[in-house]
Design a protein around this motif. Structure first.
Motif, PDB file in Angstrom:
ATOM      1  N   ASP A  60     -39.136 -27.201  52.905  1.00 28.75           N
ATOM      2  CA  ASP A  60     -39.264 -26.331  51.750  1.00 28.75           C
ATOM      3  C   ASP A  60     -38.082 -25.344  51.755  1.00 28.75           C
ATOM      4  O   ASP A  60     -37.461 -25.123  52.801  1.00 28.75           O
ATOM      5  CB  ASP A  60     -40.603 -25.586  51.883  1.00 28.75           C
ATOM      6  CG  ASP A  60     -40.730 -24.453  50.911  1.00 28.75           C
ATOM      7  OD1 ASP A  60     -40.655 -24.717  49.700  1.00 28.75           O
ATOM      8  OD2 ASP A  60     -40.885 -23.288  51.360  1.00 28.75           O
ATOM      9  N   ASP A  62     -37.790 -21.920  49.418  1.00 30.20           N
ATOM     10  CA  ASP A  62     -38.186 -20.503  49.253  1.00 30.20           C
ATOM     11  C   ASP A  62     -39.169 -20.080  50.345  1.00 30.20           C
ATOM     12  O   ASP A  62     -40.253 -20.636  50.459  1.00 30.20           O
ATOM     13  CB  ASP A  62     -38.859 -20.295  47.887  1.00 30.20           C
ATOM     14  CG  ASP A  62     -37.910 -20.565  46.730  1.00 30.20           C
ATOM     15  OD1 ASP A  62     -36.858 -19.930  46.668  1.00 30.20           O
ATOM     16  OD2 ASP A  62     -38.241 -21.441  45.889  1.00 30.20           O
ATOM     17  N   GLU A  68     -37.874 -14.952  49.732  1.00 35.56           N
ATOM     18  CA  GLU A  68     -38.502 -15.182  48.423  1.00 35.56           C
ATOM     19  C   GLU A  68     -39.160 -13.917  47.890  1.00 35.56           C
ATOM     20  O   GLU A  68     -40.024 -13.984  47.019  1.00 35.56           O
ATOM     21  CB  GLU A  68     -39.540 -16.312  48.528  1.00 35.56           C
ATOM     22  CG  GLU A  68     -40.667 -16.014  49.515  1.00 35.56           C
ATOM     23  CD  GLU A  68     -41.683 -17.148  49.648  1.00 35.56           C
ATOM     24  OE1 GLU A  68     -41.644 -18.091  48.835  1.00 35.56           O
ATOM     25  OE2 GLU A  68     -42.519 -17.085  50.565  1.00 35.56           O
ATOM     26  N   ASN A 252     -43.731 -22.966  54.435  1.00 39.76           N
ATOM     27  CA  ASN A 252     -44.234 -21.626  54.719  1.00 39.76           C
ATOM     28  C   ASN A 252     -45.472 -21.262  53.927  1.00 39.76           C
ATOM     29  O   ASN A 252     -46.012 -20.186  54.108  1.00 39.76           O
ATOM     30  CB  ASN A 252     -43.160 -20.570  54.428  1.00 39.76           C
ATOM     31  CG  ASN A 252     -43.040 -20.282  52.938  1.00 39.76           C
ATOM     32  OD1 ASN A 252     -42.772 -21.210  52.172  1.00 39.76           O
ATOM     33  ND2 ASN A 252     -43.251 -19.053  52.502  1.00 39.76           N
TER      34      ASN A 252
END
Ligand SMILES: [Ca+2]
Ligand SMILES: [Ca+2]
Lengths: 324, 324
Positions: A60, A62, A68, A252
């Motif tokens: 992933d 962001d 982010e 995350n």
């Protein structure tokens, strides 16, 4: 001649492993488990050995490879771009939502929900060629600065993750980005920032059209979102694009749950990694209650599924690539 | 030590270029132009030099890399699979179209047009996991034989094109398939037949769903066609998947026109190749009037656009990989 070559190989091999490939990772179980996994799948004598063609690692973006907060950086780009377009031609702000976006009024966009977001994206991301769009992203990255850190956005990448990507590639992995962020947006910086070439970036995308009206074939970004690369969309997109199941996945938030679940459910050695944002001092601390990067399922079920939960505050010596 | 290594390199280098990389191509302008293009883009001293990361070559499959007569091989697979499924469970033939398909009545399917085709595809290609589907394709390739040649379908690949793909890879290109054929179907044989790994196969695809109902995450093929990788769909799919414009494109029908047009309109050295089916003796001869592999625009405009038009009867010493 062969003997001489062999002697060279024997002399040089030990040097290669001396340097720590992950210097920004402190001594921790997270680091130990990652290194042990990589050692196992790259050792031809280990029963967990994996051939290079199947050494696929997906991440992933962001909140996993770059920050982010306070909002997805791409939304900041969209609003900045709207403001710039409106400065030249105010009539493009055809609704209160777009007017608010051009002024950077995040609260209004947040309250407008999905519909407001699509309106902002359409006005800032469509009706131009992919080349023009990407040129505007390049320009933005060169000039825009994050409100809290003062850093260019593409220097708010996580140095430990940049090292992890490089380490994996050095060990024969191919590293892919599989993110809810925009495909055309991420491709602008993914190669410089992460060493990930455009064909290894998967993301959310608008439709495109192929136009030859002016005699030159051009690919134009259309309004609307054709595919959302989040949640179940991540394994679906990986299977469709690669035709292989990765052996390592990092994320995350719960948007990455299906990707890690599918990856680690495969036969043979697998590794799931979740970045837990625990560092309110150097970055931000957020998880179960956060509107951005919400992480509930991963914390509840991840440890039992054998996933590595990276504690940013404990496990990382350093956060951003752009600040020492 | 260094001197010894250098001596080896000097001794060995000349040997590498001695063998003809395209032995099944007869002496022809087509072959000369392809080799001249490859020589130019791989020579660092040539103004047309292209770095390896941008040496992307894309090829249509049906009629370009393997035969496509009397019907697309995948349609034969679909009908064979329907017949097999119906033998175990006749109730799946819920319409006259499906009954005709299971009997191999091509004419009926042809007359039913797009709607009949989708019905046959849905019944034969969906509602199962990607793994199960691909296992059924493997089994079919092992057992089915072409009605005219008696060859396994995956031995009706064109030997000159298999050589071209290998030659390009040896010269630092990455070779991709970009075909109207099914993505999951082609990935079963593309690596063995062409040396093209799954992540370098682009095609038409059904939707898929991510299911965890039985505790094991599985990707299931859904009915309907989510994306048609033909005509404008080809450049759109390439741009979306690779984020790069190829420098070489090969096809055989007007379904490839946009792909060749987009490829050859790029800056710098570019090559378009069209396979013209001119060999009624050894293969099939068809172009402007053919319902399969119709080629009109390519013949009319291709030569002026600098595309190589390969005359199969003249330019190829040998046709199928599976027959000498
Ligand atoms: Ca994320
Ligand atoms: Ca074709």
């Amino acid at each position: 001649m062969k003997a001489a070559l062999f002697a060279t190989a024997v002399f040089m091999a030990p040097c290669i492993t001396l340097a720590d490939p992950l210097p920004s990772w402190g001594t921790s179980q997270s680091k130990d488990r990652i290194v042990a996994f990589v050692d196992a799948v790259t050792d031809p004598d280990n029963p967990d050995y994996v051939t290079p063609s199947d050494r696929i690692a997906v991440f992933d973006n962001d909140g996993t490879l770059w920050a982010e907060q306070p909002v997805y950086f791409q939304l900041t780009f969209a609003m900045d771009r709207l403001a710039e377009l409106a400065a030249a031609n105010p009539s493009i702000l055809t609704s209160p939502t777009l007017e608010a976006a051009a002024k950077g009024e995040l609260q209004t966009i947040a309250e407008g929900g999905h519909e407001a977001l699509i309106e902002v994206l359409n006005a800032s991301h469509s009706g131009i060629s992919v080349e023009e769009f990407q040129a505007s992203v390049t320009k933005w990255l060169d000039t825009a600065r994050h409100p809290d850190t003062g850093l260019p956005y593409d220097q708010m990448t996580y140095q430990p993750m940049v090292e992890l990507l490089r380490y994996l590639r050095d060990e024969g992995f191919r590293t892919y980005i599989v993110s809810g962020g925009g495909l055309h947006f991420m491709r602008v910086f993914a190669e410089d920032a992460y060493g990930v070439p455009p064909e290894q970036v998967l993301g959310t995308y608008t439709g495109t059209t192929y136009e030859t009206a002016d005699g030159t074939p051009t690919i134009i970004k259309a309004p609307g979102i054709a595919f959302v690369d989040d949640k179940e969309g991540k394994p679906i997109n990986i299977e469709r694009t690669l035709g292989r199941r990765p052996i390592l996945a990092g994320g995350n938030s719960d948007g990455d749950f299906a990707m890690l679940e599918w990856t680690t459910a495969g036969h043979g050695p697998r590794l799931g990694i979740l970045i837990h944002h625990t560092d309110a001092e150097r970055e931000w601390a957020y998880d179960r209650e956060s509107p951005i990067g919400k992480l509930v399922d991963g914390l509840n079920k991840g440890p039992d599924m054998g996933w590595v939960i990276v504690d940013m505050a404990q496990d990382w010596n350093r956060i951003y690539t752009g600040s020492e």
